[in-house]
Design an enzyme around this catalytic site. Structure first.
Site, short mmCIF file in Angstrom:
data_model
loop_
_atom_site.label_atom_id
_atom_site.label_comp_id
_atom_site.label_asym_id
_atom_site.label_seq_id
_atom_site.Cartn_x
_atom_site.Cartn_y
_atom_site.Cartn_z
CG ASP A 92 30.85 108.42 66.39
OD1 ASP A 92 31.44 107.32 66.36
OD2 ASP A 92 29.70 108.55 66.86
CG ASN A 115 45.78 112.48 70.63
OD1 ASN A 115 45.38 112.70 71.77
ND2 ASN A 115 46.33 111.32 70.30
NE ARG A 138 29.76 93.56 72.30
CZ ARG A 138 28.51 93.88 72.46
NH1 ARG A 138 27.61 93.32 71.70
NH2 ARG A 138 28.15 94.74 73.37
#
Length: 139
Positions: A92, A115, A138
């Site tokens: 992230d 995954n 967005r």
């Protein structure tokens, strides 16, 4: 997104040179020095046995960043295996560096779905590449 697991002796060889520029050192030392304090990666989880290396390189020819990460031995979920939440945190954050390098407005992750294919062992170094493949508004 791709992640490769490597050993420490190839770390120097894996650091990109041609076509890449390291961007994290200068930015964190100057523009975002105050950003480091209490940051999960650059403060709380940084150091011996934790996140020992986290280097970010910008591809000068593509919308892509490349990171080199060394996981210490104090970030385990199962014995000897880096906790999946720690790897998710770094994935992230590397996406955040990608957006920052592209000078896009600040954004936050709404959903991160991973995954896992195999465990990352404690004490190993990985490379992670994040690339912008499309840009949408967005949702």
């Amino acid at each position: 997104m791709s992640i490769n697991i490597i050993n420490d002796e190839t770390l120097t060889k894996l650091r990109p040179t041609v076509g890449y520029k390291r961007i994290d050192e200068e930015i964190l030392a100057n523009e975002f020095q105050s950003f480091i304090e209490n940051h999960a990666i650059h403060d709380t989880l940084w150091g011996s046995g934790k996140i020992e290396v986290y280097e970010i390189y910008k591809n000068l020819n593509e919308d892509e960043v490349f990171s080199v990460i060394t996981f210490g031995k104090a970030l385990n979920g199962h014995p000897g295996v880096v906790h999946g939440g720690i790897t998710a945190l770094l994935i992230d954050n590397t996406f955040g560096w990608l957006f920052f390098s592209l000078k896009t407005p600040m954004a936050m992750t709404a959903n991160l779905n991973i995954n896992y294919r195999r465990p990352i062992l404690a004490g190993t170094t990985v490379t992670l590449k994040a690339k912008l493949t499309s840009k949408e508004g967005r949702k």
